[in-house]
Scaffold this motif. Structure first.
Motif, PDB file in Angstrom:
ATOM      1  N   TRP A  13      43.292  61.329  11.661  1.00 31.91           N
ATOM      2  CA  TRP A  13      41.847  61.517  11.500  1.00 31.91           C
ATOM      3  C   TRP A  13      41.145  61.801  12.825  1.00 31.91           C
ATOM      4  O   TRP A  13      40.123  62.498  12.838  1.00 31.91           O
ATOM      5  N   GLU A  14      41.678  61.287  13.949  1.00 33.84           N
ATOM      6  CA  GLU A  14      41.099  61.672  15.244  1.00 33.84           C
ATOM      7  C   GLU A  14      41.282  63.180  15.420  1.00 33.84           C
ATOM      8  O   GLU A  14      40.394  63.866  15.895  1.00 33.84           O
ATOM      9  N   GLU A  84      36.347  59.356  16.518  1.00 31.42           N
ATOM     10  CA  GLU A  84      35.741  60.705  16.487  1.00 31.42           C
ATOM     11  C   GLU A  84      34.743  60.809  15.343  1.00 31.42           C
ATOM     12  O   GLU A  84      33.653  61.335  15.501  1.00 31.42           O
ATOM     13  N   GLN A  85      35.156  60.337  14.162  1.00 30.21           N
ATOM     14  CA  GLN A  85      34.269  60.377  12.998  1.00 30.21           C
ATOM     15  C   GLN A  85      32.998  59.577  13.285  1.00 30.21           C
ATOM     16  O   GLN A  85      31.885  60.023  13.006  1.00 30.21           O
ATOM     17  N   LEU A  86      33.168  58.392  13.855  1.00 30.37           N
ATOM     18  CA  LEU A  86      32.009  57.533  14.124  1.00 30.37           C
ATOM     19  C   LEU A  86      31.102  58.164  15.182  1.00 30.37           C
ATOM     20  O   LEU A  86      29.866  58.103  15.066  1.00 30.37           O
ATOM     21  N   ALA A  87      31.704  58.815  16.181  1.00 26.48           N
ATOM     22  CA  ALA A  87      30.898  59.447  17.233  1.00 26.48           C
ATOM     23  C   ALA A  87      30.010  60.536  16.615  1.00 26.48           C
ATOM     24  O   ALA A  87      28.832  60.673  16.970  1.00 26.48           O
ATOM     25  N   HIS A  88      30.569  61.273  15.663  1.00 26.42           N
ATOM     26  CA  HIS A  88      29.795  62.318  14.988  1.00 26.42           C
ATOM     27  C   HIS A  88      28.606  61.674  14.251  1.00 26.42           C
ATOM     28  O   HIS A  88      27.487  62.171  14.289  1.00 26.42           O
ATOM     29  N   GLY A  89      28.887  60.557  13.582  1.00 25.23           N
ATOM     30  CA  GLY A  89      27.832  59.863  12.834  1.00 25.23           C
ATOM     31  C   GLY A  89      26.740  59.328  13.747  1.00 25.23           C
ATOM     32  O   GLY A  89      25.548  59.429  13.419  1.00 25.23           O
ATOM     33  N   LYS A  90      27.147  58.771  14.887  1.00 25.15           N
ATOM     34  CA  LYS A  90      26.154  58.218  15.833  1.00 25.15           C
ATOM     35  C   LYS A  90      25.187  59.315  16.265  1.00 25.15           C
ATOM     36  O   LYS A  90      23.987  59.117  16.330  1.00 25.15           O
ATOM     37  N   GLN A  91      25.758  60.494  16.527  1.00 24.17           N
ATOM     38  CA  GLN A  91      24.924  61.609  16.975  1.00 24.17           C
ATOM     39  C   GLN A  91      23.951  62.037  15.868  1.00 24.17           C
ATOM     40  O   GLN A  91      22.766  62.268  16.123  1.00 24.17           O
TER      41      GLN A  91
END
Ligand SMILES: C[S@@+](CC[C@H](N)C(=O)[O-])C[C@H]1O[C@@H](n2cnc3c(N)ncnc32)[C@H](O)[C@@H]1O
Length: 268
Positions: A13-14, A84-91
């Motif tokens: 998933w990363e 990576e998924q969470l970083a996208h969400g934070k943005q």
């Protein structure tokens, strides 16, 4: 073998996250149940009062569903195995001017005493990646407040079959074994590890939920929106999860459900 699969899931998933978020249009203006399906603005299955609701999302990806709930006043924790998924969400949350909490969490490593209490737990197409899906349901029961709600959208066991064409006129799903549906294997880029998804018969899931103390409220087998007769503007508003790849699968999804959603409340 088991450990490799868990490592494989995170690595897979990363590696996949950027492409997944790029090719899939996932709206933050509605709550989605899966590809090409109507959102909750049509389905009406979310808890009635979202303002102030404590919501936990498991295997959230970038957490578009949580961002929608937060826009309605809910307090949301977004969890996923992939940074990576969470970083996208934070943005996305930052761009929307919304405050949500984000935490890296493997479904198979949930420790109920670390997670506090929640009014609503939801998950969309992440449970198939968990090694022990029954244990995840049991842990959800421990961290939901009495009367709390659980939404699990997971892979439909029938769609685990193979789409075949018998002749020019007849085509459909061939499922070799409903009770042990075939598992999909996904490899990491280096082909060193892999992750396998797993679907279960509907009765297995329903009984796991009942045994964990839940009352089943609804089971959804949603049909996709009618791509042939709706305009692109209508689809943009009413179909919160969309991509070209999924549209190519429309002829299949309109006949056989890709996902099933279990909606359950915890007995008081
Ligand atoms: C098909 S995506 C769905 C993401 C999101 N729920 C959505 O609807 O866009 C599956 C998600 O499950 C996550 N995942 C896979 N294995 C997991 C695990 N063992 N624990 C937690 N999350 C996991 C992946 O990182 C990915 O974000």
């Amino acid at each position: 073998m088991e450990k490799n699969e868990l490592n494989g899931s995170k690595q897979y998933w990363e590696e996949t996250s950027k492409e997944y978020q790029l090719v899939t249009r996932i709206s933050i203006n509605d709550f989605h149940y899966g590809p090409l399906l109507p959102g909750d603005s049509t389905v009406n299955a979310l808890p009635e009062k979202l303002n102030g609701l404590r919501c936990l999302e498991l295997g959230a990806g970038a957490g578009q569903n949580s961002i929608y709930l937060a826009s309605q006043g809910a307090k949301c924790l977004v969890t996923d195995i992939s940074e990576e998924q969470l970083a996208h969400g934070k943005q996305m949350a930052e761009e929307a001017g919304l405050t949500l909490d984000f935490q890296q969490l493997d479904l198979d490593d949930i420790n109920p005493s670390d997670l506090g209490q929640w009014d609503f737990i939801h998950s969309t197409w992440a449970f198939p990646f968990a090694e022990n899906q029954k244990a995840v349901i049991e842990k959800c029961a421990k961290i939901l407040s009495p009367g709390g709600r659980l939404h699990i959208t997971t892979g439909h066991p029938v769609f685990a079959g193979e789409w075949i064409q018998l002749d020019d006129f007849e085509e459909g799903m061939f499922l070799s074994d409903y009770f042990e549906p075939p598992r999909e294997v996904r490899f990491t880029e280096d082909e060193e590890s892999f992750v396998r998804t797993r679907q279960y018969p509907l009765s297995t899931y329903i009984n796991w939920l009942i045994e964990a103390g839940f009352k089943i409220e609804r089971v959804l087998e949603l049909k996709p929106l009618d791509l042939e007769f709706k305009s692109e503007d209508e689809l943009l508003l009413s179909m919160p999860y969309d991509s070209t790849v999924w549209r190519e699968m429309y002829p299949q999804i309109k006949k056989v459900p890709f996902v099933v959603t279990y909606i359950a409340t915890l007995n008081d």
